[in-house]
Design an enzyme around this catalytic site. Structure first.
Site, short mmCIF file in Angstrom:
data_model
loop_
_atom_site.label_atom_id
_atom_site.label_comp_id
_atom_site.label_asym_id
_atom_site.label_seq_id
_atom_site.Cartn_x
_atom_site.Cartn_y
_atom_site.Cartn_z
CG PHE A 1 -0.25 0.36 2.53
CD1 PHE A 1 -0.03 1.68 2.90
CD2 PHE A 1 0.19 -0.64 3.38
CE1 PHE A 1 0.61 1.99 4.10
CE2 PHE A 1 0.83 -0.34 4.57
CZ PHE A 1 1.04 0.99 4.94
CE LYS B 1 -2.73 -8.62 -3.65
NZ LYS B 1 -3.44 -7.67 -2.72
CB CYS C 1 10.47 -0.48 3.19
SG CYS C 1 11.02 -0.18 1.50
#
Length: 499
Positions: free
Chosen positions: A150, A174, A282
């Protein structure tokens, strides 16, 4: 009734029939703004089947023609930069300027992939033996899958798109069900750019869709970015099913501050790297490691003063430094980690819990939080918080400081702030982390290098994008050829040699 977000299959919007949906929120208001369809195993299989047909057409194009499609795609995305950034911001919560950065960093990979005619060139050896030539070629794998998180709903899908599509593969993507609209719009722009139908398929979903991709025989490789536990699951499942995989996980990046560092610049860098995008990166910098008591005292005092000045606002507020986090559940998780840090004995100097924005009281906002005197045995230090929380771990010297990122379970990124070139050089060579910044707080490599961490940050031997991306999405075929003169030689009963 909120709008519905459909799959994108065979060049157009595709209405699923699972009857299952996920809620897509506006993080600034806390309200549901859309429902996204969640695919069944059969629907994923149908998308893969369409991808197989499209891939045959796409792979037959020469690399230069594929590169031209990428060029046109880049121009189309640039023309829609403002509207794409607004759409991204409305579902993720990051401010508009940050959303544009998300898109631009993705486009840089597309730019690199435009060089695919050169990047796919193989090797050639003339007269490897008498009358024998050897050459190699890189060919696409076929149908591959990308599973994106996300926090970068444009950049990371474009990592997959640039590398997988330029090399002649078809991609089944996906995306995260939390902010799925931008990937769909990006797919529509690919069609406008001239991509054949089926070459890029978008299927929304949860674990059922993921498992359908991991177990489908026609999916030859999977590239994933997300949490470490899921990355490990992706890696193990792909290995069991004979698939190639890139599985990038979580992070706990450290920033080491030497006594000779420019403290004004360090504070500015940490403000952006620790709190930007609400810490949902991240490659954020959530751990500061000042070396020496004086350095630590100065840094903590300055950070506390400056962090209190940060403006937290709705995602489309041009004056906000960062916006809300992506969901109520994630907000609760971050607040629980702040409480855990207090329980474990760290000194909470700034508490972002309970932050409320007037007129947006239901939004998923968290104020900047700052901990001092964090220690390595604390679980709040050992685990990824993924929010606007900065933890300060004090160190006595560089050796002690460098051991922290080297010994941590995660090894994504690290930074050192210093004027000492020798210390920085030795640190970069020895630290047990995949990406290193020297006076650079967020050392995300440029598109013609590659992105990848170590340890529990990456369950893979191949990094994202760059030449590693080209290698991952292609397979090498080597041809040894001889054109006889017409004379018949002796029959050989031993392995051929070049003697």
């Amino acid at each position: 009734m909120s709008r519905e977000i459909h799959h994108f299959v065979n060049g157009k919007s595709h209405t699923g029939n699972s009857g299952r949906y996920g809620d897509v929120f506006n993080p600034s208001t806390g309200e549901i703004q859309a429902r996204v369809q969640l695919a069944t195993t059969d629907e994923v299989a149908s998308a893969v089947e369409g991808a197989k047909k499209g891939q045959a057409v796409w792979a037959a194009m020469n690399p230069q023609r594929r590169a031209r499609v990428l060029m046109k795609y880049k121009m189309l995305v640039e023309a829609e930069m403002d509207s794409l950034a607004e759409l991204l911001s409305s579902e993720h919560g990051k401010v508009i300027a940050d959303a544009k950065g998300d898109l631009i960093r993705g486009l840089e990979v597309i730019e690199f992939a435009m060089g695919v005619p050169h990047l796919l060139k193989g090797e050639y050896t003339e007269s490897a033996g008498t009358g024998i030539d050897v050459y190699s070629m890189r060919q696409p794998l076929g149908v591959v899958a990308g599973i994106s998180p996300f926090n970068f709903p444009a950049m990371i899908p474009m990592w997959f798109m640039g590398m997988a599509l330029s090399t002649g593969n078809a991609l089944v993507l996906k995306p995260s069900e939390k902010d799925p609209s931008v990937p769909v719009r990006l797919a529509e722009l690919w069609m406008e750019a001239g991509l054949p139908e089926g070459v890029l398929q978008i299927v929304h979903g949860d674990k059922e869709a993921v498992d359908a991709l991991l177990h489908h025989d026609d999916i030859k490789a999977v590239s994933f970015v997300g949490s470490s536990n899921i990355a490990q699951y992706i890696a193990a499942t792909c290995a069991a099913n004979g698939k190639r995989f890139q599985a990038m996980g979580g992070a706990k990046n450290h920033g080491i501050i030497m006594p000779d560092a420019d403290m004004d610049q360090v504070v500015k860098d940490f403000l952006g790297a620790a709190y930007g995008s609400a810490g949902e990166r991240c490659m954020a910098l959530p751990v500061a490691v000042p070396v020496g008591k004086d350095t630590a005292d100065k840094f903590v005092a300055r950070m506390k003063e400056e962090a209190q000045k940060l403006s937290v606002g709705v995602s489309n507020d041009p004056d906000a430094h960062y916006g809300p986090v992506v969901s109520a559940a994630h907000k609760a998780s971050i607040e629980n980690w702040i409480g855990k840090g207090v329980e474990e004995g760290a000194d909470l100097l700034l508490d972002g819990r309970g932050f409320s924005l007037q007129g947006h009281e239901k939004g998923f906002f968290i104020g900047p939080s700052l901990f001092d005197n964090v220690t390595t045995e604390m679980t709040s230090y050992q685990e990824e918080i993924f929010g606007p929380v900065l933890q300060v771990v004090r160190a006595n010297d560089l050796e002690e400081a460098a051991a922290l990122p080297s010994q941590h379970q995660y090894g994504n990124g690290v930074a050192i702030f210093t004027r000492n070139g020798l210390a920085a050089r030795e640190f970069a060579a020895k630290v047990n982390v995949g990406m290193v910044g020297i006076n650079v707080p967020i050392p995300v490599p440029v598109a013609y290098h590659s992105f990848g961490g170590w340890k529990r940050s990456a369950f893979t031997d191949t990094n994202q994008y760059g030449t590693d991306g080209i290698r991952f999405f292609t397979k090498i075929k080597t041809v040894t050829q001889r054109w006889p003169s017409g004379e018949i030689g002796d029959q050989a009963f031993v392995i051929p040699t070049m003697q």
